[in-house]
Design a protein around this motif. Sequence first.
Motif, short mmCIF file in Angstrom:
data_model
loop_
_atom_site.label_atom_id
_atom_site.label_comp_id
_atom_site.label_asym_id
_atom_site.label_seq_id
_atom_site.Cartn_x
_atom_site.Cartn_y
_atom_site.Cartn_z
N TYR A 42 0.82 -1.22 0.00
CA TYR A 42 0.00 0.00 0.00
C TYR A 42 0.85 1.27 0.00
CZ TYR A 42 -4.46 -2.38 0.58
OH TYR A 42 -5.58 -3.14 0.37
N GLU A 47 -3.18 5.59 -1.16
CA GLU A 47 -3.43 5.68 0.28
C GLU A 47 -2.14 5.82 1.10
OE1 GLU A 47 -6.50 2.60 -1.29
OE2 GLU A 47 -4.42 3.21 -1.70
N ASN A 139 -3.28 7.86 9.28
CA ASN A 139 -4.12 8.17 8.11
C ASN A 139 -4.28 6.94 7.22
OD1 ASN A 139 -4.43 10.81 8.94
ND2 ASN A 139 -2.76 11.59 7.68
N LEU A 140 -3.20 6.18 7.05
CA LEU A 140 -3.27 4.98 6.22
C LEU A 140 -4.16 3.93 6.86
CD1 LEU A 140 -2.42 3.30 3.80
CD2 LEU A 140 -0.34 2.66 5.03
N ALA A 143 -7.67 4.97 6.28
CA ALA A 143 -8.06 4.84 4.88
C ALA A 143 -8.37 3.40 4.50
CB ALA A 143 -6.94 5.39 3.98
N LEU A 144 -7.72 2.44 5.19
CA LEU A 144 -7.90 1.02 4.86
C LEU A 144 -8.89 0.32 5.78
CD1 LEU A 144 -4.19 0.01 4.13
CD2 LEU A 144 -5.93 0.76 2.51
#
Length: 350
Positions: A42, A47, A139-140, A143-144
């Motif tokens: 990722y 992302e 944040n990642l 996002a996932l």
Amino acid sequence: MLAKRNVDPKLEKLRNEIDGPPNLDTLILNFVRQTSRIHAGYLFNPEGEQLRRELCLALSSTDTGKVYSNWQDFGAALGLTIEQIRAIKYYFIGPEDPTYFVLLTYVQSFDSTLDKIIFSLQKINRLDVINRIKDHIENLIKALAHKGTNGSDIKRVNFMKRAPEILRPPKQGKEISIKKIEDKGIKPQRIESGQHYNSIVLLSFAKNDLQTANRIAKLFRNKEPKIGVIILQEQEEYVFSRGEEFIDDCLAQVHYIVPILTVDYIRAMNSSISQETLSLMELDHKYLKYIYTMIRNKFARNCLNKQVRCIIPDKEISEVLRFELNPVLKVWFRESDIDIIAEKISLKKC
């Protein structure tokens, strides 16, 4: 007797409002728990782009031999071999920094999860980097949060960005032979299946040279013994889904790589601008630099050039030869001699 210290109420209020230093031990434990099921692939998706950029900036800006561990220590902690680290240091000099290639090499493995990156930073005592990237990690993760694991234990990207062959883990199993190239779905041209080719070439060219490429391809394809010609745009269904992997397979199996060497080709080859925004009808131009990097690195490893045979349009010869060309591009022919070149290629005597 000590004098009474003057206290500024406003400053004291500000001090009380500011958070103290983060408890990195707790932070690391939480991150490890939350990222142990997220594949590091990722980092090369939208992302994770900001996280990757911050990692690269923090580690690649640390000089070798300083107090802090640098990208080479990070690569070793992630399990890269000495050969891979040396390859990144000496071969991959360009717009991307070394940490980029360390991460790209790491994510090629099936079990390369994000938590191991955090562990590696902790192992080399780069807690400053963890503190720097903590917001991007959060944040990642957010996002996932809605993404499933597609039936496995780890969240994975749909399409993995491929590392150059020299940086990838050893392949398991047997290589596909040139005789089975069509069985894998890689057709040298749009013709009946079962066609036998005496030799196969991969054409590489800039977007403004499409007309020249089509002219050369047509002449090659009409030659006897048969010459198979691979043009990426004609293989779009495979290039879209696994571009670098498809090209790597081609480079390993074709008899010749034939760059159409023009001023536009050289400018694209040396450009530091990303090609990601190119039209879907410009696949050959998009992967031009990738192909050049692969053939250049192969030449750098063994100083042999048995595959690359350039063709220069007659009207561009004087301009092209003004440039300082890599030795791998110095075996070239005039386009006006195309019949002679085709004859030699068809017999594999070029």
